[in-house]
Scaffold this motif. Sequence first.
Motif, PDB file in Angstrom:
ATOM      1  N   GLY A 191       8.082   3.630   1.032  1.00 17.81           N
ATOM      2  CA  GLY A 191       7.971   2.839  -0.194  1.00 17.81           C
ATOM      3  C   GLY A 191       6.531   2.572  -0.591  1.00 17.81           C
ATOM      4  N   LEU A 192       5.665   3.590  -0.542  1.00  9.86           N
ATOM      5  CA  LEU A 192       4.243   3.394  -0.767  1.00  9.86           C
ATOM      6  C   LEU A 192       3.877   3.407  -2.246  1.00  9.86           C
ATOM      7  N   ALA A 193       2.959   2.526  -2.611  1.00 14.83           N
ATOM      8  CA  ALA A 193       2.355   2.562  -3.940  1.00 14.83           C
ATOM      9  C   ALA A 193       1.162   3.514  -3.878  1.00 14.83           C
ATOM     10  N   ARG A 194       0.772   4.063  -5.048  1.00 16.40           N
ATOM     11  CA  ARG A 194      -0.303   5.065  -5.048  1.00 16.40           C
ATOM     12  C   ARG A 194      -1.362   4.705  -6.084  1.00 16.40           C
ATOM     13  N   VAL A 195      -2.623   4.825  -5.668  1.00 17.63           N
ATOM     14  CA  VAL A 195      -3.741   4.645  -6.588  1.00 17.63           C
ATOM     15  C   VAL A 195      -4.680   5.834  -6.407  1.00 17.63           C
ATOM     16  N   ALA A 196      -5.195   6.369  -7.518  1.00 20.73           N
ATOM     17  CA  ALA A 196      -6.099   7.522  -7.461  1.00 20.73           C
ATOM     18  C   ALA A 196      -7.459   7.141  -8.024  1.00 20.73           C
ATOM     19  N   LEU A 197      -8.519   7.499  -7.307  1.00 21.56           N
ATOM     20  CA  LEU A 197      -9.882   7.313  -7.797  1.00 21.56           C
ATOM     21  C   LEU A 197     -10.243   8.519  -8.650  1.00 21.56           C
ATOM     22  N   VAL A 198     -10.617   8.290  -9.889  1.00 16.26           N
ATOM     23  CA  VAL A 198     -11.001   9.378 -10.783  1.00 16.26           C
ATOM     24  C   VAL A 198     -12.343   9.039 -11.401  1.00 16.26           C
ATOM     25  N   GLY A 199     -13.006  10.051 -11.937  1.00 13.64           N
ATOM     26  CA  GLY A 199     -14.273   9.785 -12.602  1.00 13.64           C
ATOM     27  C   GLY A 199     -15.228  10.948 -12.478  1.00 13.64           C
ATOM     28  N   THR A 230      -8.465  13.548  -0.552  1.00 12.94           N
ATOM     29  CA  THR A 230      -8.295  12.749   0.655  1.00 12.94           C
ATOM     30  C   THR A 230      -7.355  11.594   0.333  1.00 12.94           C
ATOM     31  N   VAL A 231      -6.382  11.344   1.201  1.00 15.95           N
ATOM     32  CA  VAL A 231      -5.437  10.250   0.990  1.00 15.95           C
ATOM     33  C   VAL A 231      -5.458   9.333   2.207  1.00 15.95           C
ATOM     34  N   ARG A 232      -5.704   8.034   1.985  1.00 13.71           N
ATOM     35  CA  ARG A 232      -5.738   7.054   3.062  1.00 13.71           C
ATOM     36  C   ARG A 232      -5.085   5.761   2.572  1.00 13.71           C
ATOM     37  N   ALA A 233      -4.691   4.908   3.515  1.00  7.59           N
ATOM     38  CA  ALA A 233      -4.096   3.625   3.165  1.00  7.59           C
ATOM     39  C   ALA A 233      -5.181   2.601   2.866  1.00  7.59           C
ATOM     40  N   LEU A 234      -4.936   1.765   1.864  1.00 10.78           N
ATOM     41  CA  LEU A 234      -5.844   0.664   1.544  1.00 10.78           C
ATOM     42  C   LEU A 234      -5.969  -0.249   2.763  1.00 10.78           C
ATOM     43  N   HIS A 235      -7.220  -0.640   3.081  1.00 12.00           N
ATOM     44  CA  HIS A 235      -7.455  -1.462   4.272  1.00 12.00           C
ATOM     45  C   HIS A 235      -8.337  -2.665   3.904  1.00 12.00           C
ATOM     46  N   PRO A 236      -8.007  -3.872   4.320  1.00 15.57           N
ATOM     47  CA  PRO A 236      -6.813  -4.247   5.076  1.00 15.57           C
ATOM     48  C   PRO A 236      -5.540  -3.946   4.289  1.00 15.57           C
ATOM     49  N   GLU A 237      -4.487  -3.613   5.029  1.00 14.36           N
ATOM     50  CA  GLU A 237      -3.248  -3.223   4.380  1.00 14.36           C
ATOM     51  C   GLU A 237      -2.633  -4.387   3.619  1.00 14.36           C
ATOM     52  N   VAL A 239       0.871  -5.742   0.979  1.00 15.93           N
ATOM     53  CA  VAL A 239       2.288  -5.582   0.677  1.00 15.93           C
ATOM     54  C   VAL A 239       2.415  -5.510  -0.840  1.00 15.93           C
ATOM     55  N   PRO A 240       2.913  -4.380  -1.376  1.00 16.50           N
ATOM     56  CA  PRO A 240       3.315  -3.193  -0.630  1.00 16.50           C
ATOM     57  C   PRO A 240       2.104  -2.424  -0.113  1.00 16.50           C
ATOM     58  N   ARG A 241       2.364  -1.539   0.852  1.00 13.84           N
ATOM     59  CA  ARG A 241       1.286  -0.705   1.406  1.00 13.84           C
ATOM     60  C   ARG A 241       0.841   0.277   0.314  1.00 13.84           C
ATOM     61  N   VAL A 242      -0.460   0.392   0.113  1.00 15.27           N
ATOM     62  CA  VAL A 242      -1.005   1.201  -0.976  1.00 15.27           C
ATOM     63  C   VAL A 242      -1.747   2.409  -0.419  1.00 15.27           C
ATOM     64  N   LEU A 243      -1.447   3.582  -0.952  1.00 16.23           N
ATOM     65  CA  LEU A 243      -2.188   4.796  -0.610  1.00 16.23           C
ATOM     66  C   LEU A 243      -3.254   5.050  -1.654  1.00 16.23           C
ATOM     67  N   VAL A 244      -4.474   5.321  -1.204  1.00 12.40           N
ATOM     68  CA  VAL A 244      -5.598   5.601  -2.093  1.00 12.40           C
ATOM     69  C   VAL A 244      -5.966   7.072  -1.953  1.00 12.40           C
ATOM     70  N   SER A 245      -6.104   7.773  -3.069  1.00  7.18           N
ATOM     71  CA  SER A 245      -6.509   9.184  -3.029  1.00  7.18           C
ATOM     72  C   SER A 245      -7.788   9.375  -3.829  1.00  7.18           C
ATOM     73  N   LEU A 344     -12.615  -5.613  -5.559  1.00 13.31           N
ATOM     74  CA  LEU A 344     -11.884  -4.430  -6.008  1.00 13.31           C
ATOM     75  C   LEU A 344     -10.586  -4.287  -5.227  1.00 13.31           C
ATOM     76  N   HIS A 345     -10.657  -4.519  -3.923  1.00 11.27           N
ATOM     77  CA  HIS A 345      -9.458  -4.470  -3.074  1.00 11.27           C
ATOM     78  C   HIS A 345      -8.410  -5.455  -3.597  1.00 11.27           C
ATOM     79  N   ASP A 346      -8.832  -6.655  -3.920  1.00  8.70           N
ATOM     80  CA  ASP A 346      -7.901  -7.675  -4.414  1.00  8.70           C
ATOM     81  C   ASP A 346      -7.317  -7.293  -5.766  1.00  8.70           C
ATOM     82  N   ALA A 347      -8.130  -6.680  -6.619  1.00  8.68           N
ATOM     83  CA  ALA A 347      -7.646  -6.272  -7.948  1.00  8.68           C
ATOM     84  C   ALA A 347      -6.581  -5.183  -7.825  1.00  8.68           C
ATOM     85  N   ILE A 348      -6.799  -4.230  -6.903  1.00  4.80           N
ATOM     86  CA  ILE A 348      -5.809  -3.177  -6.680  1.00  4.80           C
ATOM     87  C   ILE A 348      -4.521  -3.775  -6.119  1.00  4.80           C
ATOM     88  N   ALA A 349      -4.672  -4.657  -5.135  1.00  2.91           N
ATOM     89  CA  ALA A 349      -3.501  -5.290  -4.532  1.00  2.91           C
ATOM     90  C   ALA A 349      -2.728  -6.098  -5.569  1.00  2.91           C
TER      91      ALA A 349
END
Length: 410
Positions: A191-199, A230-237, A239-245, A344-349
């Motif tokens: 049940g992972l959420a996904r965020v992609a870094l673009v630019g 590259t795909v990794r989990a947002l840290h600190p993790e 809820v929900p767990r977010v994957l960053v690419s 930024l971490h808090d804004a994504i979460a």
Amino acid sequence: MAAVHLAGVSELEFDASLAELRQLAKTLGFEVVGTFTQKRAGFDKAAYFGTGKRQELKERLSENRAELVLIDHEISPSQAFNLEKEVGAEVMDRTMVILEIFHRHARSRTARAQVEIARLGYMAPRLREAAKQAGPKDRARSGTGGRSGGESHGELDRRKIRDRIAELQKELDAMALGRRTQRARRQERQGLARVALVGYTNAGKSTLMRALTGSESLVADKLFATLDTTVRALHPETVPRVLVSDTVGFIKNLPHELVASFKSTLDEALEASLLVHVVDASDPGFERQLAVTDDVLDEIGAQAVPRLLVFNKIDRGGDEPRLRTGHPGCIVMSARRESDIAKLHDAIAAFFQRDLVEAELFLPWAAQKMRGEVFATCQVIGERADGAGAFLRIRGEPETVKRLCEQFGR
């Protein structure tokens, strides 16, 4: 380096493009010994520069003992051939430079196949021009060496290119199907959420990726330092767990061959729930970066994906008040400051938590082994207990909370 300054192109835009070409040259390990420009209403159809300027360029190359000319535009095969012939040096246009960088930096099987398709597509019309210049002597008299009767060396090469592109495309289609299946299974399971870094390339995406996820992704002051997603989990993790690419960087006049061939890499942007659009705040031409990225995202069909605009590298320069006024809701930061990374971490979460729901669960003392699952899938925001068991106040995704409530709700 050499370029025609076309009418209608501002000095700022022209200088920024040349600076970018210099960075591209640096990435390839070339030493730039000079810059040669000409103002014209349009390119010379025969050889890019006008007749007099071609002679002047030849003299400049001789003085500097230069063996290569980098052209800051994509030029036709005939223009490149004629310019090389007149100035006595190899010519690489902007597209060829970018293709060479991609070729050197591709690591994964997918990226290598995508780059090869783009390079072969670029080569095909240039082979036609070479065959045209060679004339009748290139025509074979009979079918030998794999050629059909009357097929020239150039025609044979072009047929091989078409066959190779078709072969590579089949491989890419198979790999893309495999990746889609893996992603679907992973999302169903976790049940992972996904965020992609673009630019824009070199805007600091890899640095942000490492800071947000604790990963060891490559960070280098070069354009297109890495091509593979590259795909990794947002840290600190969270809820929900977010994957960053992290996705391949964009650039002014990114060759269409590369946009097309890298669509499977840019699928990360299409499949994301949120795009974090990273911009170099210290670049005076940041508006051009914004426009280039928007154009490429539109081209791959990502117009509707929500975006969070992030101006990075503010510690290197940039007008923070202007950025905040001109782009309401943006984040202005430096990837080198831990406090900015936390924001930024808090804004994504927060983006992924906007649809979360709350509920209370009751776990009898005999069912305490289920605490691990609850804490792994939800945020526990309160807890109390009595003689029968523990009451957990949770926040989580609607489907997850519904399932747990059906099992432990009261």
